[in-house]
Scaffold this motif. Structure first.
Motif, PDB file in Angstrom:
ATOM      1  N   VAL A 107      43.884   7.815  19.817  1.00  0.00           N
ATOM      2  CA  VAL A 107      42.478   7.300  19.660  1.00  0.00           C
ATOM      3  C   VAL A 107      41.791   7.066  20.905  1.00  0.00           C
ATOM      4  O   VAL A 107      42.387   6.563  21.730  1.00  0.00           O
ATOM      5  CB  VAL A 107      42.149   6.150  18.793  1.00  0.00           C
ATOM      6  CG1 VAL A 107      40.922   5.555  18.843  1.00  0.00           C
ATOM      7  CG2 VAL A 107      42.669   6.245  17.392  1.00  0.00           C
ATOM      8  N   ILE A 108      40.528   7.482  21.224  1.00  0.00           N
ATOM      9  CA  ILE A 108      39.801   6.990  22.540  1.00  0.00           C
ATOM     10  C   ILE A 108      39.163   5.939  22.122  1.00  0.00           C
ATOM     11  O   ILE A 108      38.121   5.956  21.141  1.00  0.00           O
ATOM     12  CB  ILE A 108      39.087   8.280  22.840  1.00  0.00           C
ATOM     13  CG1 ILE A 108      39.777   9.464  23.318  1.00  0.00           C
ATOM     14  CG2 ILE A 108      38.113   7.839  23.994  1.00  0.00           C
ATOM     15  CD1 ILE A 108      40.641   9.315  24.533  1.00  0.00           C
ATOM     16  N   ASP A 109      39.403   5.034  22.921  1.00  0.00           N
ATOM     17  CA  ASP A 109      38.197   3.798  22.671  1.00  0.00           C
ATOM     18  C   ASP A 109      37.387   3.406  23.749  1.00  0.00           C
ATOM     19  O   ASP A 109      37.635   3.970  25.041  1.00  0.00           O
ATOM     20  CB  ASP A 109      39.286   2.484  22.558  1.00  0.00           C
ATOM     21  CG  ASP A 109      38.452   1.274  22.435  1.00  0.00           C
ATOM     22  OD1 ASP A 109      37.740   1.164  21.131  1.00  0.00           O
ATOM     23  OD2 ASP A 109      38.304   0.056  22.926  1.00  0.00           O
ATOM     24  N   LEU A 110      36.131   2.830  23.623  1.00  0.00           N
ATOM     25  CA  LEU A 110      35.379   2.912  24.642  1.00  0.00           C
ATOM     26  C   LEU A 110      34.749   1.505  24.474  1.00  0.00           C
ATOM     27  O   LEU A 110      34.574   0.627  23.672  1.00  0.00           O
ATOM     28  CB  LEU A 110      33.866   3.633  24.340  1.00  0.00           C
ATOM     29  CG  LEU A 110      34.191   5.156  24.087  1.00  0.00           C
ATOM     30  CD1 LEU A 110      32.608   5.858  23.903  1.00  0.00           C
ATOM     31  CD2 LEU A 110      34.927   5.837  25.196  1.00  0.00           C
ATOM     32  N   ASN A 111      34.616   0.898  26.041  1.00  0.00           N
ATOM     33  CA  ASN A 111      34.427  -0.569  26.520  1.00  0.00           C
ATOM     34  C   ASN A 111      32.997  -0.522  26.422  1.00  0.00           C
ATOM     35  O   ASN A 111      32.611   0.005  27.363  1.00  0.00           O
ATOM     36  CB  ASN A 111      35.063  -0.927  27.354  1.00  0.00           C
ATOM     37  CG  ASN A 111      34.868  -2.293  27.622  1.00  0.00           C
ATOM     38  OD1 ASN A 111      33.833  -2.920  27.735  1.00  0.00           O
ATOM     39  ND2 ASN A 111      36.029  -3.093  27.636  1.00  0.00           N
ATOM     40  N   MET A 112      32.423  -1.161  25.586  1.00  0.00           N
ATOM     41  CA  MET A 112      30.893  -1.410  25.523  1.00  0.00           C
ATOM     42  C   MET A 112      30.632  -2.941  25.574  1.00  0.00           C
ATOM     43  O   MET A 112      29.580  -3.261  25.284  1.00  0.00           O
ATOM     44  CB  MET A 112      30.174  -0.462  24.684  1.00  0.00           C
ATOM     45  CG  MET A 112      30.106   0.949  24.887  1.00  0.00           C
ATOM     46  SD  MET A 112      29.263   1.837  23.759  1.00  0.00           S
ATOM     47  CE  MET A 112      29.647   3.554  24.203  1.00  0.00           C
ATOM     48  N   GLY A 113      31.517  -3.550  25.871  1.00  0.00           N
ATOM     49  CA  GLY A 113      31.606  -4.837  25.623  1.00  0.00           C
ATOM     50  C   GLY A 113      31.838  -5.888  26.894  1.00  0.00           C
ATOM     51  O   GLY A 113      31.743  -6.956  27.028  1.00  0.00           O
ATOM     52  N   CYS A 114      32.502  -5.179  28.003  1.00  0.00           N
ATOM     53  CA  CYS A 114      32.995  -5.952  29.155  1.00  0.00           C
ATOM     54  C   CYS A 114      31.957  -6.592  29.829  1.00  0.00           C
ATOM     55  O   CYS A 114      30.934  -6.040  30.290  1.00  0.00           O
ATOM     56  CB  CYS A 114      33.587  -5.080  30.048  1.00  0.00           C
ATOM     57  SG  CYS A 114      34.191  -5.945  31.576  1.00  0.00           S
ATOM     58  N   LEU A 154      32.597  -3.847  21.225  1.00  0.00           N
ATOM     59  CA  LEU A 154      31.148  -4.361  21.324  1.00  0.00           C
ATOM     60  C   LEU A 154      31.368  -5.915  21.258  1.00  0.00           C
ATOM     61  O   LEU A 154      32.150  -6.594  20.721  1.00  0.00           O
ATOM     62  CB  LEU A 154      30.079  -3.912  20.212  1.00  0.00           C
ATOM     63  CG  LEU A 154      29.577  -2.428  20.046  1.00  0.00           C
ATOM     64  CD1 LEU A 154      28.771  -2.342  18.934  1.00  0.00           C
ATOM     65  CD2 LEU A 154      28.897  -2.088  21.383  1.00  0.00           C
ATOM     66  N   ARG A 155      30.260  -6.346  22.215  1.00  0.00           N
ATOM     67  CA  ARG A 155      29.806  -7.985  21.787  1.00  0.00           C
ATOM     68  C   ARG A 155      28.679  -8.203  21.198  1.00  0.00           C
ATOM     69  O   ARG A 155      28.219  -6.884  20.793  1.00  0.00           O
ATOM     70  CB  ARG A 155      29.522  -8.365  23.390  1.00  0.00           C
ATOM     71  CG  ARG A 155      30.685  -8.753  24.145  1.00  0.00           C
ATOM     72  CD  ARG A 155      31.292  -9.800  23.959  1.00  0.00           C
ATOM     73  NE  ARG A 155      32.479 -10.081  25.077  1.00  0.00           N
ATOM     74  CZ  ARG A 155      33.024 -11.267  25.318  1.00  0.00           C
ATOM     75  NH1 ARG A 155      32.439 -12.264  25.005  1.00  0.00           N
ATOM     76  NH2 ARG A 155      33.991 -11.441  26.262  1.00  0.00           N
ATOM     77  N   SER A 156      28.469  -9.230  20.488  1.00  0.00           N
ATOM     78  CA  SER A 156      27.251  -9.319  19.612  1.00  0.00           C
ATOM     79  C   SER A 156      26.114  -9.341  20.305  1.00  0.00           C
ATOM     80  O   SER A 156      24.944  -8.716  19.668  1.00  0.00           O
ATOM     81  CB  SER A 156      27.538 -10.880  18.975  1.00  0.00           C
ATOM     82  OG  SER A 156      27.588 -11.705  20.080  1.00  0.00           O
ATOM     83  N   GLY A 157      25.805  -9.594  21.609  1.00  0.00           N
ATOM     84  CA  GLY A 157      24.612  -9.473  22.338  1.00  0.00           C
ATOM     85  C   GLY A 157      24.883  -9.710  23.766  1.00  0.00           C
ATOM     86  O   GLY A 157      25.852  -9.842  24.128  1.00  0.00           O
ATOM     87  N   SER A 158      23.854  -9.455  24.736  1.00  0.00           N
ATOM     88  CA  SER A 158      23.823  -9.670  25.955  1.00  0.00           C
ATOM     89  C   SER A 158      23.895 -11.293  26.183  1.00  0.00           C
ATOM     90  O   SER A 158      24.511 -11.613  27.341  1.00  0.00           O
ATOM     91  CB  SER A 158      22.723  -9.128  26.557  1.00  0.00           C
ATOM     92  OG  SER A 158      22.709  -7.586  26.596  1.00  0.00           O
ATOM     93  N   ILE A 182      34.408   0.050  14.733  1.00  0.00           N
ATOM     94  CA  ILE A 182      33.988  -0.633  15.792  1.00  0.00           C
ATOM     95  C   ILE A 182      34.776  -2.026  15.739  1.00  0.00           C
ATOM     96  O   ILE A 182      35.215  -2.665  14.980  1.00  0.00           O
ATOM     97  CB  ILE A 182      32.521  -1.178  15.312  1.00  0.00           C
ATOM     98  CG1 ILE A 182      31.372  -0.091  15.318  1.00  0.00           C
ATOM     99  CG2 ILE A 182      32.018  -2.454  16.210  1.00  0.00           C
ATOM    100  CD1 ILE A 182      31.167   0.592  16.806  1.00  0.00           C
ATOM    101  N   THR A 183      35.108  -2.424  17.150  1.00  0.00           N
ATOM    102  CA  THR A 183      35.754  -3.559  17.654  1.00  0.00           C
ATOM    103  C   THR A 183      34.874  -4.535  17.847  1.00  0.00           C
ATOM    104  O   THR A 183      33.941  -4.280  18.769  1.00  0.00           O
ATOM    105  CB  THR A 183      36.784  -3.537  18.693  1.00  0.00           C
ATOM    106  OG1 THR A 183      37.850  -2.562  17.956  1.00  0.00           O
ATOM    107  CG2 THR A 183      37.407  -4.913  18.567  1.00  0.00           C
ATOM    108  N   PHE A 184      34.665  -5.538  17.185  1.00  0.00           N
ATOM    109  CA  PHE A 184      33.485  -6.707  17.302  1.00  0.00           C
ATOM    110  C   PHE A 184      33.949  -8.029  17.668  1.00  0.00           C
ATOM    111  O   PHE A 184      34.856  -8.721  17.138  1.00  0.00           O
ATOM    112  CB  PHE A 184      32.706  -6.929  15.781  1.00  0.00           C
ATOM    113  CG  PHE A 184      31.447  -7.367  16.246  1.00  0.00           C
ATOM    114  CD1 PHE A 184      30.345  -6.854  16.953  1.00  0.00           C
ATOM    115  CD2 PHE A 184      31.054  -8.450  15.377  1.00  0.00           C
ATOM    116  CE1 PHE A 184      28.992  -7.296  17.015  1.00  0.00           C
ATOM    117  CE2 PHE A 184      29.662  -9.229  15.459  1.00  0.00           C
ATOM    118  CZ  PHE A 184      28.795  -8.630  16.387  1.00  0.00           C
ATOM    119  N   HIS A 185      33.525  -8.552  18.876  1.00  0.00           N
ATOM    120  CA  HIS A 185      33.660  -9.689  19.670  1.00  0.00           C
ATOM    121  C   HIS A 185      32.293 -10.443  19.363  1.00  0.00           C
ATOM    122  O   HIS A 185      31.400 -10.156  20.225  1.00  0.00           O
ATOM    123  CB  HIS A 185      34.014  -9.499  21.009  1.00  0.00           C
ATOM    124  CG  HIS A 185      34.358 -10.972  21.462  1.00  0.00           C
ATOM    125  ND1 HIS A 185      35.390 -10.881  22.706  1.00  0.00           N
ATOM    126  CD2 HIS A 185      33.968 -12.009  21.276  1.00  0.00           C
ATOM    127  CE1 HIS A 185      35.528 -12.234  23.087  1.00  0.00           C
ATOM    128  NE2 HIS A 185      34.810 -13.142  22.252  1.00  0.00           N
TER     129      HIS A 185
END
Length: 334
Positions: A107-114, A154-158, A182-185
């Motif tokens: 699987v390719i996972d993308l970090n859009m939450g760091c 992902l994070r919940s928001g900024s 989606i992995t959700f933090h």
């Protein structure tokens, strides 16, 4: 009529990939190399995610990235490689390279939450919450380049109080880019790991998203993990900081053991980690690298300040082994 939740021990499918259980190792930046993932697999993790890897470093052929960060051990089991980057064409190239040269990656996972500033200032990581069009383009490119399932963290928001941007982006990623899960933090990027995760918000995403949601954040103990899993309805959970120096948490959650490890088990596992680090980096580099690992095991053995200080002063793996050899006879009494 209510239906019972799947047990954490139950298998599930991620875009056709069979994952043997619902307890996963999270992508741990600067930590989740092949032997950390292998350790999690040894203790039962159904799947393990790599540390964050730069798509630009792969595209431009950075030697350390290609030889160290892309290494996968044949015994790891289901494996996801986490990439980050804000340029769709660079991501397409990097994902294609991984598919061709690291076939063990499932699987390719993308970090859009760091939330780390040096990542966000490039437009990557959690900065993508503010640029959903680019986020969707990057995810689509990763799938097209690799031909593999793509997941996104992902994070919940900024910022605190932002409870919509993460959910909105999750839906767009699934519906427009074909993201498989989606992995959700459920914390904002601003708070990093502080504060209480909003598990009710995660439950809202689970209810509305036409794809599996993997829960991350605040999962340190058996009780916390099980409560959050039931409360959110997530498809699976990810252990992150809670598993550092405590891979036995996987076993406890999967019903393979009730109690935590004995002092002798902790010491043996610690030695295993040092052996693998030396195999990975050589004695001198591993000696420096392991300084961030030692405190986790010191804490498991009672948190001795003297032991911590002695280990932080070591220069090589052999130096660290000598410290632990001196500790060995006393460990059962800790």
């Amino acid at each position: 009529m209510t239906t019972s939740r799947p047990a954490l021990t139950d298998p599930w499918e991620l875009a056709g990939l069979r994952v043997p259980n619902r307890v996963l190792l999270a992508p741990l930046a600067g930590i989740g190399n092949w032997f950390v993932r292998l350790q999690a697999a040894r203790h039962g993790a159904g799947m393990a995610y790599s540390e964050m890897v730069s798509s630009f470093a792969i595209h431009y052929g950075n030697e350390k990235t290609l030889t160290e960060l892309l290494r996968v051990h044949p015994d790891e089991g289901p494996t996801a490689l986490q990439l980050f980057g804000q340029d769709p064409e660079i991501m397409r190239s990097a994902a294609a390279y991984v598919a061709e040269h690291v076939p063990q990656v499932d699987v390719i996972d993308l970090n859009m939450g760091c939330p780390v500033p040096k990542v966000c200032k490039t437009g990557a990581g959690a900065a993508m919450l503010k640029d959903p069009d680019t986020a969707v383009a990057v995810a689509r490119a990763a799938h097209e380049g690799s031909g593999k399932p793509v997941t996104v963290k992902l994070r919940s928001g900024s910022v605190p109080g932002d409870t919509t941007s993460g959910i909105h982006l999750a839906h767009r990623l699934v519906e427009e880019a074909g993201v498989a899960a989606i992995t959700f933090h459920p914390r904002s990027a601003k708070v990093h790991h502080k504060g209480t995760p909003d598990y009710d918000l995660a439950a809202r995403l689970v209810e509305s998203l036409p794809a599996p949601v993997i829960l991350s954040g605040g999962l340190h103990t058996v009780e916390e993990v099980k409560a959050a899993y039931e409360r959110t309805g997530a498809a699976a959970v990810m252990l992150a900081r809670g598993s550092l120096g405590n891979p036995w948490l996987f076993e406890q959650l999967l019903g393979r053991r009730e109690e935590g490890p004995s002092p002798a088990e902790i010491l043996a596992e610690w030695q295993w980690v040092m052996d693998r680090a030396e195999e990975h980096l050589g004695a001198e580099r591993a000696g420096r690298y392991l300084r961030k690992f030692h405190p986790w095991y010191v804490e498991r053995l009672g948190g001795s300040k003297e032991l911590h200080t002695a280990l932080q002063q070591t220069a090589t793996v052999d130096d660290a082994r000598a410290v632990l050899d001196g500790l060995g006879a006393a460990v059962p009494a800790v």
